[in-house]
Write a protein that holds these residues in place. Structure first.
Motif, PDB file in Angstrom:
ATOM      1  N   ALA A   1       0.652   2.652  12.229  1.00  0.00           N
ATOM      2  CA  ALA A   1      -0.631   2.816  11.543  1.00  0.00           C
ATOM      3  C   ALA A   1      -1.431   1.518  11.571  1.00  0.00           C
ATOM      4  N   ALA A   2      -0.769   0.402  11.439  1.00  0.00           N
ATOM      5  CA  ALA A   2      -1.462  -0.898  11.453  1.00  0.00           C
ATOM      6  C   ALA A   2      -2.062  -1.188  12.816  1.00  0.00           C
ATOM      7  N   GLU A   3      -1.400  -0.722  13.875  1.00  0.00           N
ATOM      8  CA  GLU A   3      -1.869  -0.983  15.239  1.00  0.00           C
ATOM      9  C   GLU A   3      -3.245  -0.345  15.487  1.00  0.00           C
ATOM     10  N   LYS A   4      -3.569   0.706  14.740  1.00  0.00           N
ATOM     11  CA  LYS A   4      -4.829   1.431  14.927  1.00  0.00           C
ATOM     12  C   LYS A   4      -5.972   0.848  14.101  1.00  0.00           C
ATOM     13  N   GLU A   5      -5.647  -0.094  13.232  1.00  0.00           N
ATOM     14  CA  GLU A   5      -6.689  -0.655  12.368  1.00  0.00           C
ATOM     15  C   GLU A   5      -7.521  -1.705  13.103  1.00  0.00           C
TER      16      GLU A   5
ATOM     17  N   THR B   1       0.819  -1.217   0.000  1.00  0.00           N
ATOM     18  CA  THR B   1       0.000   0.000   0.000  1.00  0.00           C
ATOM     19  C   THR B   1       0.851   1.265   0.000  1.00  0.00           C
ATOM     20  N   THR B   2       1.803   1.354   0.923  1.00  0.00           N
ATOM     21  CA  THR B   2       2.580   2.585   1.070  1.00  0.00           C
ATOM     22  C   THR B   2       3.641   2.724  -0.016  1.00  0.00           C
ATOM     23  N   ASP B   3       3.877   3.958  -0.395  1.00  0.00           N
ATOM     24  CA  ASP B   3       4.901   4.235  -1.403  1.00  0.00           C
ATOM     25  C   ASP B   3       6.290   3.837  -0.906  1.00  0.00           C
ATOM     26  N   GLU B   4       6.511   4.008   0.420  1.00  0.00           N
ATOM     27  CA  GLU B   4       7.815   3.671   0.990  1.00  0.00           C
ATOM     28  C   GLU B   4       8.123   2.180   0.817  1.00  0.00           C
ATOM     29  N   LEU B   5       7.117   1.350   1.077  1.00  0.00           N
ATOM     30  CA  LEU B   5       7.322  -0.091   0.953  1.00  0.00           C
ATOM     31  C   LEU B   5       7.467  -0.487  -0.518  1.00  0.00           C
ATOM     32  N   LYS B   6       6.643   0.098  -1.370  1.00  0.00           N
ATOM     33  CA  LYS B   6       6.750  -0.196  -2.806  1.00  0.00           C
ATOM     34  C   LYS B   6       8.141   0.150  -3.325  1.00  0.00           C
ATOM     35  N   SER B   7       8.660   1.297  -2.866  1.00  0.00           N
ATOM     36  CA  SER B   7       9.980   1.747  -3.301  1.00  0.00           C
ATOM     37  C   SER B   7      11.074   0.804  -2.806  1.00  0.00           C
ATOM     38  N   ALA B   8      10.960   0.357  -1.557  1.00  0.00           N
ATOM     39  CA  ALA B   8      11.957  -0.554  -0.988  1.00  0.00           C
ATOM     40  C   ALA B   8      11.972  -1.881  -1.744  1.00  0.00           C
ATOM     41  N   ILE B   9      10.788  -2.375  -2.093  1.00  0.00           N
ATOM     42  CA  ILE B   9      10.686  -3.638  -2.825  1.00  0.00           C
ATOM     43  C   ILE B   9      11.240  -3.484  -4.238  1.00  0.00           C
ATOM     44  N   GLU B  10      10.927  -2.373  -4.879  1.00  0.00           N
ATOM     45  CA  GLU B  10      11.419  -2.125  -6.237  1.00  0.00           C
ATOM     46  C   GLU B  10      12.949  -2.049  -6.249  1.00  0.00           C
ATOM     47  N   GLU B  11      13.503  -1.377  -5.249  1.00  0.00           N
ATOM     48  CA  GLU B  11      14.962  -1.261  -5.160  1.00  0.00           C
ATOM     49  C   GLU B  11      15.598  -2.636  -4.987  1.00  0.00           C
ATOM     50  N   HIS B  12      14.984  -3.460  -4.157  1.00  0.00           N
ATOM     51  CA  HIS B  12      15.574  -4.783  -3.928  1.00  0.00           C
ATOM     52  C   HIS B  12      15.365  -5.710  -5.125  1.00  0.00           C
ATOM     53  N   LEU B  13      14.327  -5.492  -5.884  1.00  0.00           N
ATOM     54  CA  LEU B  13      14.128  -6.278  -7.105  1.00  0.00           C
ATOM     55  C   LEU B  13      15.291  -6.038  -8.065  1.00  0.00           C
ATOM     56  N   THR B  14      15.673  -4.773  -8.210  1.00  0.00           N
ATOM     57  CA  THR B  14      16.814  -4.439  -9.071  1.00  0.00           C
ATOM     58  C   THR B  14      18.088  -5.107  -8.562  1.00  0.00           C
ATOM     59  N   GLN B  15      18.275  -5.076  -7.233  1.00  0.00           N
ATOM     60  CA  GLN B  15      19.442  -5.724  -6.642  1.00  0.00           C
ATOM     61  C   GLN B  15      19.412  -7.239  -6.872  1.00  0.00           C
ATOM     62  N   THR B  16      18.229  -7.832  -6.731  1.00  0.00           N
ATOM     63  CA  THR B  16      18.090  -9.280  -6.883  1.00  0.00           C
ATOM     64  C   THR B  16      18.454  -9.730  -8.295  1.00  0.00           C
TER      65      THR B  16
ATOM     66  N   MET C   1      -2.648  -1.088   6.339  1.00  0.00           N
ATOM     67  CA  MET C   1      -1.283  -1.056   6.847  1.00  0.00           C
ATOM     68  C   MET C   1      -0.892  -2.413   7.420  1.00  0.00           C
ATOM     69  N   THR C   2      -1.897  -3.153   7.884  1.00  0.00           N
ATOM     70  CA  THR C   2      -1.627  -4.490   8.413  1.00  0.00           C
ATOM     71  C   THR C   2      -1.063  -5.398   7.320  1.00  0.00           C
ATOM     72  N   ARG C   3      -1.597  -5.265   6.106  1.00  0.00           N
ATOM     73  CA  ARG C   3      -1.046  -6.050   5.000  1.00  0.00           C
ATOM     74  C   ARG C   3       0.392  -5.647   4.740  1.00  0.00           C
ATOM     75  N   ASP C   4       0.684  -4.355   4.778  1.00  0.00           N
ATOM     76  CA  ASP C   4       2.061  -3.898   4.574  1.00  0.00           C
ATOM     77  C   ASP C   4       2.987  -4.462   5.656  1.00  0.00           C
ATOM     78  N   ALA C   5       2.493  -4.479   6.905  1.00  0.00           N
ATOM     79  CA  ALA C   5       3.289  -5.039   8.000  1.00  0.00           C
ATOM     80  C   ALA C   5       3.580  -6.519   7.743  1.00  0.00           C
ATOM     81  N   GLY C   6       2.577  -7.227   7.240  1.00  0.00           N
ATOM     82  CA  GLY C   6       2.757  -8.647   6.915  1.00  0.00           C
ATOM     83  C   GLY C   6       3.729  -8.860   5.770  1.00  0.00           C
ATOM     84  N   ILE C   7       3.654  -7.996   4.760  1.00  0.00           N
ATOM     85  CA  ILE C   7       4.580  -8.099   3.620  1.00  0.00           C
ATOM     86  C   ILE C   7       6.015  -7.852   4.075  1.00  0.00           C
ATOM     87  N   ILE C   8       6.185  -6.859   4.961  1.00  0.00           N
ATOM     88  CA  ILE C   8       7.524  -6.578   5.490  1.00  0.00           C
ATOM     89  C   ILE C   8       8.046  -7.791   6.257  1.00  0.00           C
ATOM     90  N   MET C   9       7.169  -8.392   7.060  1.00  0.00           N
ATOM     91  CA  MET C   9       7.579  -9.577   7.819  1.00  0.00           C
ATOM     92  C   MET C   9       8.027 -10.695   6.880  1.00  0.00           C
TER      93      MET C   9
END
Length: 224
Positions: free
Chosen positions: A216-220, A91-106, A151-159
């Motif tokens: 943010a996820a904690e408040k959902e 969901t968040t741009d920050e997470l999307k950006s982090a994943i995109e950066e690591h895709l390039t690295q991968t 945000m809970t989904r984002d937390a799960g994706i990060i995990m």
């Protein structure tokens, strides 16, 4: 007469017991023939070729190293297919950006592993990684079981993503040390570059989680 016979006897003994030039050359190269005529493996840790041209490992540790390379090569190639799905689900741009950066690295990690295979004189080959397959399936389940856009989904994706990173950090860390033990210093340097990037990716994911996502996820509320 006795003197001539003694000299003749000495010549016979030398010819019988002393290796020929060809035999000495084979011994210096670390290759000898066993009783059944097969070529023995070198004792210096180098890979030898069998008569049919297939690779033979010179030690159990080298075999473990090669098998582990094949394992992580499969894992990295799978991640090039999995990371875009994780980015799409985030969901968040920050997470999307982090994943995109690591895709390039991968994608770069895949190429580096191919370089390591070449350095070691091995055929580039992938072997199914059961551990990575399980981690990826778990990540898919997290996405399915969390609400889209939350945000809970984002937390799960990060995990899920950090479980991937921790497995890779453990694998590359071990490969670096084994490569050094085997005297494959050039391979160790290449593998260490990837190890550093895996650690950086893990730290980036932690930052995204701590700065915004987890709070943010904690408040959902749970939607029944």
């Amino acid at each position: 007469m006795c003197h001539l016979n003694c000299n003749y006897l000495i010549i016979l003994i030398k010819n019988y017991f002393m290796p020929t030039t060809k035999t000495r050359s084979s011994l210096r190269a670390g290759k000898t023939k066993s009783a059944n005529g097969s070529t023995a493996k070198p004792a210096n840790g180098e890979t030898s070729k069998s008569e049919n041209g297939s690779e033979q490992e010179s030690s159990q540790l080298e075999k473990l190293f090669t098998d582990s390379l094949k394992d992580i090569y499969w894992a990295e190639k799978q991640l090039t297919k999995t990371l875009p799905k994780m980015k799409k689900a985030a969901t968040t741009d920050e997470l999307k950006s982090a994943i995109e950066e690591h895709l390039t690295q991968t994608e770069g990690h895949v190429k580096r592993l191919e370089q390591v295979f070449d350095i070691c004189g091995k055929k580039v080959q992938a072997k199914k990684c059961d551990a990575m397959e399980g981690i990826i399936k778990e990540g898919d389940s997290i996405v399915e079981e969390t609400q889209e856009g939350s945000m809970t989904r984002d937390a799960g994706i990060i995990m899920a993503a950090q479980k991937v990173e921790h497995y890779e950090i453990a694998t590359y860390g071990s490969l670096v040390q084994i490569a050094k033990t085997l005297g494959l210093n050039d391979a160790a340097e290449v593998l260490h570059l990837t190890l550093d990037e895996e650690k950086q990716a893990d730290e980036k994911l932690t930052e995204v989680a701590e700065w915004h996502v987890n709070q943010a996820a904690e408040k959902e509320a749970i939607n029944n």
